[in-house]
Design a protein around this motif. Structure first.
Motif, PDB file in Angstrom:
ATOM      1  N   ALA A   3       0.820  -1.220   0.000  1.00 18.03           N
ATOM      2  CA  ALA A   3       0.000   0.000   0.000  1.00 18.03           C
ATOM      3  C   ALA A   3       0.848   1.261   0.000  1.00 18.03           C
ATOM      4  O   ALA A   3       0.508   2.255  -0.649  1.00 18.03           O
ATOM      5  N   ALA A   4       1.970   1.244   0.728  1.00 16.21           N
ATOM      6  CA  ALA A   4       2.803   2.441   0.828  1.00 16.21           C
ATOM      7  C   ALA A   4       3.405   2.838  -0.511  1.00 16.21           C
ATOM      8  O   ALA A   4       3.823   3.991  -0.690  1.00 16.21           O
ATOM      9  N   GLN A   5       3.452   1.917  -1.467  1.00 18.68           N
ATOM     10  CA  GLN A   5       4.037   2.212  -2.773  1.00 18.68           C
ATOM     11  C   GLN A   5       3.007   2.684  -3.792  1.00 18.68           C
ATOM     12  O   GLN A   5       3.356   3.019  -4.922  1.00 18.68           O
ATOM     13  N   LEU A   6       1.740   2.715  -3.424  1.00 19.42           N
ATOM     14  CA  LEU A   6       0.696   3.096  -4.375  1.00 19.42           C
ATOM     15  C   LEU A   6       0.732   4.587  -4.675  1.00 19.42           C
ATOM     16  O   LEU A   6       1.159   5.389  -3.837  1.00 19.42           O
ATOM     17  N   PRO A   7       0.262   5.009  -5.863  1.00 22.81           N
ATOM     18  CA  PRO A   7       0.086   6.423  -6.143  1.00 22.81           C
ATOM     19  C   PRO A   7      -0.903   7.033  -5.147  1.00 22.81           C
ATOM     20  O   PRO A   7      -1.749   6.330  -4.584  1.00 22.81           O
ATOM     21  N   PRO A   8      -0.820   8.337  -4.920  1.00 23.51           N
ATOM     22  CA  PRO A   8      -1.647   8.973  -3.883  1.00 23.51           C
ATOM     23  C   PRO A   8      -3.139   8.700  -4.013  1.00 23.51           C
ATOM     24  O   PRO A   8      -3.808   8.404  -3.013  1.00 23.51           O
ATOM     25  N   ALA A   9      -3.684   8.809  -5.217  1.00 23.70           N
ATOM     26  CA  ALA A   9      -5.125   8.606  -5.380  1.00 23.70           C
ATOM     27  C   ALA A   9      -5.537   7.184  -5.052  1.00 23.70           C
ATOM     28  O   ALA A   9      -6.591   6.957  -4.449  1.00 23.70           O
ATOM     29  N   ASP A  10      -4.715   6.225  -5.436  1.00 22.42           N
ATOM     30  CA  ASP A  10      -5.042   4.833  -5.152  1.00 22.42           C
ATOM     31  C   ASP A  10      -4.903   4.523  -3.663  1.00 22.42           C
ATOM     32  O   ASP A  10      -5.674   3.739  -3.102  1.00 22.42           O
ATOM     33  N   LEU A  11      -3.911   5.140  -3.018  1.00 18.76           N
ATOM     34  CA  LEU A  11      -3.769   4.955  -1.576  1.00 18.76           C
ATOM     35  C   LEU A  11      -4.957   5.564  -0.839  1.00 18.76           C
ATOM     36  O   LEU A  11      -5.464   4.986   0.135  1.00 18.76           O
ATOM     37  N   ALA A  12      -5.430   6.721  -1.314  1.00 16.27           N
ATOM     38  CA  ALA A  12      -6.614   7.341  -0.712  1.00 16.27           C
ATOM     39  C   ALA A  12      -7.826   6.438  -0.881  1.00 16.27           C
ATOM     40  O   ALA A  12      -8.652   6.305   0.030  1.00 16.27           O
ATOM     41  N   ARG A  13      -7.955   5.811  -2.040  1.00 14.04           N
ATOM     42  CA  ARG A  13      -9.078   4.897  -2.272  1.00 14.04           C
ATOM     43  C   ARG A  13      -9.008   3.711  -1.315  1.00 14.04           C
ATOM     44  O   ARG A  13      -9.997   3.344  -0.671  1.00 14.04           O
ATOM     45  N   LEU A  14      -7.814   3.101  -1.201  1.00 17.95           N
ATOM     46  CA  LEU A  14      -7.652   1.923  -0.354  1.00 17.95           C
ATOM     47  C   LEU A  14      -7.961   2.253   1.108  1.00 17.95           C
ATOM     48  O   LEU A  14      -8.768   1.578   1.760  1.00 17.95           O
ATOM     49  N   LEU A  15      -7.331   3.304   1.629  1.00 20.33           N
ATOM     50  CA  LEU A  15      -7.564   3.673   3.024  1.00 20.33           C
ATOM     51  C   LEU A  15      -8.984   4.173   3.237  1.00 20.33           C
ATOM     52  O   LEU A  15      -9.561   4.000   4.312  1.00 20.33           O
ATOM     53  N   GLY A  16      -9.563   4.794   2.200  1.00 19.81           N
ATOM     54  CA  GLY A  16     -10.938   5.261   2.306  1.00 19.81           C
ATOM     55  C   GLY A  16     -11.927   4.117   2.437  1.00 19.81           C
ATOM     56  O   GLY A  16     -12.908   4.209   3.189  1.00 19.81           O
ATOM     57  N   VAL A  17     -11.701   3.039   1.700  1.00 21.85           N
ATOM     58  CA  VAL A  17     -12.562   1.860   1.822  1.00 21.85           C
ATOM     59  C   VAL A  17     -12.450   1.287   3.233  1.00 21.85           C
ATOM     60  O   VAL A  17     -13.461   0.970   3.876  1.00 21.85           O
ATOM     61  N   TYR A  18     -11.226   1.166   3.723  1.00 24.45           N
ATOM     62  CA  TYR A  18     -11.026   0.643   5.090  1.00 24.45           C
ATOM     63  C   TYR A  18     -11.716   1.545   6.106  1.00 24.45           C
ATOM     64  O   TYR A  18     -12.404   1.064   7.020  1.00 24.45           O
ATOM     65  N   ALA A  19     -11.547   2.867   5.950  1.00 22.24           N
ATOM     66  CA  ALA A  19     -12.136   3.805   6.910  1.00 22.24           C
ATOM     67  C   ALA A  19     -13.651   3.741   6.895  1.00 22.24           C
ATOM     68  O   ALA A  19     -14.301   3.764   7.939  1.00 22.24           O
ATOM     69  N   SER A  20     -14.245   3.654   5.698  1.00 25.33           N
ATOM     70  CA  SER A  20     -15.696   3.667   5.602  1.00 25.33           C
ATOM     71  C   SER A  20     -16.302   2.375   6.131  1.00 25.33           C
ATOM     72  O   SER A  20     -17.426   2.376   6.640  1.00 25.33           O
ATOM     73  N   ARG A  21     -15.561   1.271   6.055  1.00 28.32           N
ATOM     74  CA  ARG A  21     -16.117  -0.014   6.458  1.00 28.32           C
ATOM     75  C   ARG A  21     -15.669  -0.450   7.851  1.00 28.32           C
ATOM     76  O   ARG A  21     -16.399  -1.198   8.519  1.00 28.32           O
TER      77      ARG A  21
END
Length: 774
Positions: A347-365
């Protein structure tokens, strides 16, 4: 002659005029097309299309792809003419951008119909509106979004507003020069909001802060939203986050607190704000920057404070609360190993938008991360059961803080002596080298058991491993645990509904004859079964301490129990239910997004699980993080001292938390192990098959076939009642892996270990000396 004409036509097509790279991108974005969609239509890689649109060093398409690409751009140019400026009318499409006729026989790989379909699927006014917040930035578009400036976005032609990729929330200008924008992006997982329903948090729970090629600071939020950040220092960034960014997350329960906004700083953002890209060895061991660092001094001058954790991978910056108003921002710094690769993968290597998507899914769920997955798992328990709540108004109409029933309260309670781990202050009077035995120490742990194969099992071809989904979460479901302090009782009558620790002799429980129903007894080969009472599967030799679920199982098997003494908790409840439900729903929703639904048949489930991680690697990381949140959160209930200069007999930091509760952890592990043993017994009674190895929630059987359906009993699609059932729900099982019996015997021979636990290696068959501990 026709061959010569075809060759000439092909030569012309290979040089079809194309607009500049900026115009190519403008047309694609205006139509709401992603790089992936264009690449799929043209049958090229997405990186190839990205190269065609690169402003700095654009590449040029060749061969039939060039003509197909020219055709796509021609149709888009008709839909979206170059926007007019205030001084001049809209310019027509340049006469040179006409393209050549499609040469006959030159484009079998890219049919015109496919290009037309891509265009028609986005034609303004002819399609159905996309669901709200249904798209996010794709991997390639993360860098594109960073390259877009506010000026470029304000020049987007009017038709874009009607396209599916347009924001459901219009672009706006905040109170300062900050702006927001939402470029076209790939679909977000179902049920993942682009922002919060609460207007205070309309831009979502978190943002990834990065620097674009032009030096502009950008905050990538969930749902593809990108904010311009005017802050030029860490204190200013904190101020901007609290006053303008509209980040955060509503509380999960009535008496709880809203989640503080989370900012994830990329390496470029660290450099911009004067922070090191990597910690020194001393800083890494300390887990924080030194107090004299210039950024910490900046925060102090601006009257911001840091928690005791300091400025580390998960820093919390705050000012003391005034009334109910909180002023706190959390930072996550992946470059400092905030996102542990064991749980967050790459995850730490992902582009910013993709990292925001990944962490956003975790945060929302799950919830906005509060630190490691373990810390977040523990914080999630407290979020559902805050220690205090507001009282009813008193005679003066004022409210005050009072204990919240069902919570663990504000103050820690002492555990029972038998529940205390070695070195606990309760044990400081024990002799220095005293080793506590089962009659002094509660030892409820997961299985690590194996046995040699029988002669009959050696004739089988395969060893098949099955794994229980979210086993420890399932063990917490509906479990009654202690809320308050323990009470010591002598010679108590055992009550299976009373949580606690019991000193009782279970050595008389004989697994060769057990009760598996109300009045049904079965005979089993006890030499092939692990004991349910010890992690190593050994039969107890005398009195020992057990948690309530373990003793209750002895009663369920048909045997009498007479506790010698106990530490019981009369103040109790189903403290973990909300925690379990939240994590279960998060797990099932994310697996459904990956194509693994809860209502699949056994065969379809196995097919859906095959390669599910490759369907969306980012969501697969979310699944791993959810699982780690379960195990880590439970582990935190008995956190040991870490790097604090601690000596045995002295208290350590975790003991000051009301959530330091080794009894709750023991009860969950006890119930998880018992749940597994119950299924093993049911399976053995019905099929005559016994496990050859068990590691935590993985069980290995010898079988003639190589798949679970080759040995799990199913009749008309229905599993054995009370036995193993294939499925994605917590407590059901999935296929862990298969190796040959010859492999297993060879490994054991190699390491001279006839009882080597093969469940540890069944997934991919890789065994090392380090793994074996030899």
């Amino acid at each position: 002659m026709s061959e010569l004409f075809d060759a000439v036509d092909a030569l012309v097509a290979s040089r079809s005029p194309l607009p500049p790279a900026e115009e190519r991108k403008r047309l694609r974005v205006a139509h709401g097309l992603t790089l992936d969609e264009v690449a799929a239509a043209l049958k090229v890689r997405r990186a190839t299309v990205s190269g065609w649109e690169s402003v700095k060093k654009p590449t040029e398409p060749r061969g039939p792809e060039r003509e197909a690409y020219a055709r796509l751009l021609r149709q888009l140019a008709e839909l979206y003419p170059t926007p007019a400026t205030p001084e001049e009318p809209a310019a027509p499409v340049p006469a040179t951008f006409t393209g050549a006729p499609v040469p006959a026989g030159e484009m079998p790989e890219v049919p015109d119909a496919l290009i037309d379909e891509v265009v028609e699927s986005r034609r303004p006014g002819t399609q159905k509106a996309a669901p709200a917040e249904a798209r996010t930035l794709s991997t390639g578009e993360a860098s594109e979004a960073a390259a877009m400036t506010a000026t470029e976005n304000t020049q987007t032609p009017a038709p874009v507003a009607a396209a599916p990729a347009a924001a459901t929330r219009p672009a706006r200008t905040t109170k300062t020069s900050s702006t927001s924008r939402r470029p076209g992006a790939k679909a977000a997982p179902a049920g993942t909001p682009a922002g919060g329903a609460d207007p205070r948090f309309e831009n979502g729970p978190l943002a990834v802060v990065d620097i674009d090629d032009d030096g502009q600071v950008l905050a990538y939020c969930v749902g593809g939203l990108v904010l311009d950040v005017p802050a030029k220092s860490i204190p200013a960034l904190v101020d901007w986050t609290l006053k303008e960014a509209k980040l955060g997350q509503p509380k999960l329960s009535g008496p709880g607190k809203d989640a503080d906004p989370l900012l994830v700083l990329t390496e470029a953002a660290l450099e911009r704000y004067g922070l090191p890209v990597a910690l020194t060895e001393d800083e890494r061991l300390a887990g924080r920057l030194p107090e004299g660092h210039k950024v910490i001094k900046q925060l102090a001058r601006a009257e911001w404070k840091l928690t005791k954790r300091g400025f580390g991978p998960w820093a919390r910056i705050y000012r003391p609360a005034t009334g109910s108003e909180r002023a706190c921002v959390q930072l996550c710094i992946p470059a400092w190993n905030a996102l542990d690769t064991r749980h967050w993968g790459e995850a730490a290597q992902l582009p910013p938008a993709d990292l925001a998507r990944l962490l956003g899914v975790y945060a929302s769920r799950v919830m906005t991360p509060r630190g490691s997955t373990a810390v977040t798992g523990l914080e999630l328990m407290t979020a559902f059961h805050p220690p205090t709540r507001a009282s009813e108004p008193d005679s003066d109409g004022k409210r005050h803080s009072e204990h919240n029933p069902g919570s663990l309260g504000k103050d820690p309670v002492d555990c029972a002596p038998c529940e205390a781990p070695d070195g606990h202050p309760l044990l400081k009077d024990l002799p220095r080298f005293h080793v506590r035995g089962p009659a002094e120490k509660l030892f409820e742990e997961a299985y690590d058991w194996a046995r040699p194969l029988t002669d009959d099992e050696c004739t089988k071809r395969h060893l098949v491993g099955i794994d229980v989904n979210m086993a420890f979460a399932a063990g917490a479901n509906g479990l009654i645990v202690g809320i308050g302090a323990p009470t010591h009782v002598k010679a108590p009558v055992f009550d299976p509904k009373l949580p606690g620790s019991w000193l009782v002799d279970l050595s008389h429980v004989d697994l060769s004859r057990v009760k598996v129903g109300k009045d049904k007894w079965v005979d089993l080969d006890s030499s092939l079964l692990p004991s349910p009472f010890t992690p190593k599967g050994e039969r107890p030799e005398g009195p020992a301490w057990y948690a309530t679920p373990t003793v209750a199982y002895a009663v369920e098997l048909g045997y009498e129990v007479r506790p010698i003494e106990g530490w019981v908790r009369y103040d109790n409840g189903r403290y973990l239910d909300s925690w379990y439900n939240r994590l279960r729903d998060a797990f099932l929703a994310t697996m459904a997004d990956l194509g693994v639904d809860a209502d699949l048949s056994p065969a379809d489930f196995l097919a859906a699980m095959d390669g599910y991680r490759s369907r969306d690697p980012e969501l697969a990381i979310v699944v791993s993080a959810i699982k780690a949140t379960v195990k880590g959160g439970l582990g935190k209930l008995r956190e040991r001292p870490r790097g604090e200069g601690w000596r045995p007999g002295e208290p350590w930091r975790a003991l000051s938390r009301p959530t330091w509760r080794p009894d709750i952890r023991a009860a969950v592990i006890s119930r998880t192990r018992i749940n597994l043993h119950r299924k093993i017994v049911k399976h053995a009674a019905f099929t005559g098959q016994y496990p050859v190895a068990i590691l935590s929630d993985c069980v290995v059987y010898a079988a003639d076939g190589e798949r679970p359906l080759d040995f799990l009993p199913y009749k008309d699609g229905k599993p054995l009642p009370g036995g193993f059932k294939l499925g994605i729900n917590p407590g059901l099982v999935k296929w862990e892996g298969t190796q040959s019996v010859l492999w297993g015997e060879g490994v054991r021979e190699q390491f001279k270990a006839p009882e080597l636990n093969l469940a540890r290696y069944i997934k991919d068959g890789t065994v090392t000396d380090a793994d074996n501990g030899e």
